[in-house]
Design an enzyme around this catalytic site. Structure first.
Site, PDB file in Angstrom:
ATOM      1  N   LYS A  70       1.009  -1.080  -0.127  1.00  0.00           N
ATOM      2  CA  LYS A  70       0.274  -0.201   0.117  1.00  0.00           C
ATOM      3  C   LYS A  70       0.903   1.561  -0.004  1.00  0.00           C
ATOM      4  CE  LYS A  70      -3.959  -2.196   2.619  1.00  0.00           C
ATOM      5  NZ  LYS A  70      -5.113  -2.246   3.019  1.00  0.00           N
ATOM      6  N   ASP A 106      -9.424   2.056   2.407  1.00  0.00           N
ATOM      7  CA  ASP A 106      -9.813   1.695   3.306  1.00  0.00           C
ATOM      8  C   ASP A 106     -10.193   2.843   5.002  1.00  0.00           C
ATOM      9  OD1 ASP A 106      -8.510  -0.388   2.529  1.00  0.00           O
ATOM     10  OD2 ASP A 106      -6.718   0.242   2.934  1.00  0.00           O
TER      11      ASP A 106
END
Length: 279
Positions: A70, A106
């Site tokens: 990420k 997220d």
């Protein structure tokens, strides 16, 4: 599923990635809407991730990004948005106006799941296990949802914990390293490590640490058939607990809209996740 020369290729890229339910979730949504696309799971190492991501994007595709890529995904963006810039992490990549674009879906997904778990209660202290991109999303979600909340970070690596604290404080999050031997309660405990993906994984926190923290709610970002070891242990103590399927669904629905330009069929995606976890 029929693959044509015109089919748009989408993927979740990570290491490990074989466990991911993103393909089942997204392909169910694609089929329900009759779209010409297909969603795959692709494994990429830290060394190969940038090349894999660029190749998929160059071919007209898009990708979700999972552990451990990420932060590397954020570095690929031409102009990161505010959420990606603050988190230093990105979990959705696509091409827009000829440039690599991305988002961190997220953060809002974690916030929504945490709010649901707390059932209207306030988080004054959250403890997050882990220091990666998912842990950063947790810290930002807690700080945005409950301003002034303390965030304690648990890590086996003191240097990584210190780096995380420095980043968090720089983003206005009240944060400090939290030793698992400490006493003192937490309102919310979040596992943001991959521990629990494999049946023989140790728990992210042992029973004694869980008892000392006495959280009101536990969120494990890992999901598993029959719930993860951490979720089972929390529920055995009478604590509200959820695994990561709700976060998976929320972040996936937001990513789907970015990738394909249409609202995600949320209930179709939810059913696909639940079916896969019952299989």
């Amino acid at each position: 599923m029929r693959i044509r020369a015109t089919t748009r290729l989408l993927a979740v890229v990570g290491d490990p990635v074989a466990h991911s339910l993103s393909p089942a979730m997204h392909n169910a949504a694609i089929a329900a809407l009759g779209l010409d696309a297909a969603f795959l799971a692709l494994r990429a190492t830290r060394d190969t991730f940038p090349a894999v991501a660029r190749a998929l994007l160059d071919a007209g595709g898009a990708l979700n990004v999972t552990v451990p890529h990420k932060r590397a995904a954020a570095a690929l963006l031409a102009r990161p948005n505010d959420l990606v810039r603050r988190a230093g992490a990105c979990n959705a990549l696509w091409v827009e106006d000829g440039e690599i674009a991305g988002d961190n879906t997220d953060v809002p997904a974690v916030a929504a799941e945490a709010v649901a778990l707390m059932r209207g209660g306030r988080v004054r202290r959250a403890v997050v296990v882990g220091t990666g991109g998912s842990a950063r999303a947790v810290a930002l979600a807690v700080a945005a949802t409950w301003p002034g909340a303390d965030v304690g970070v648990v890590s086996r690596d003191a240097a990584r914990a210190a780096e995380f604290v420095g980043w968090a404080q720089g983003e206005g999050v009240r944060c400090r390293a939290w030793g698992v031997e400490k006493t003192g309660s937490a309102d919310l405990l979040v596992n943001a490590t991959p521990l629990g993906l494999k049946p023989d994984d140790p728990p992210p926190l042992d029973a004694a640490a869980l008892e000392r923290l006495a959280p009101a709610a536990v969120l494990d970002l890992v999901y598993a058939r029959g719930a993860t070891q951490l979720v089972r242990a929390a529920r055995a103590c009478g604590v509200r607990a959820a695994d990561g399927r709700g976060v998976l669904l929320a972040q996936g629905a937001a990513s789907f809209a970015h990738f394909l330009g249409v609202p995600a069929p949320l209930e179709v995606m939810r059913a696909a996740v639940e079916d896969a976890l019952r299989a």
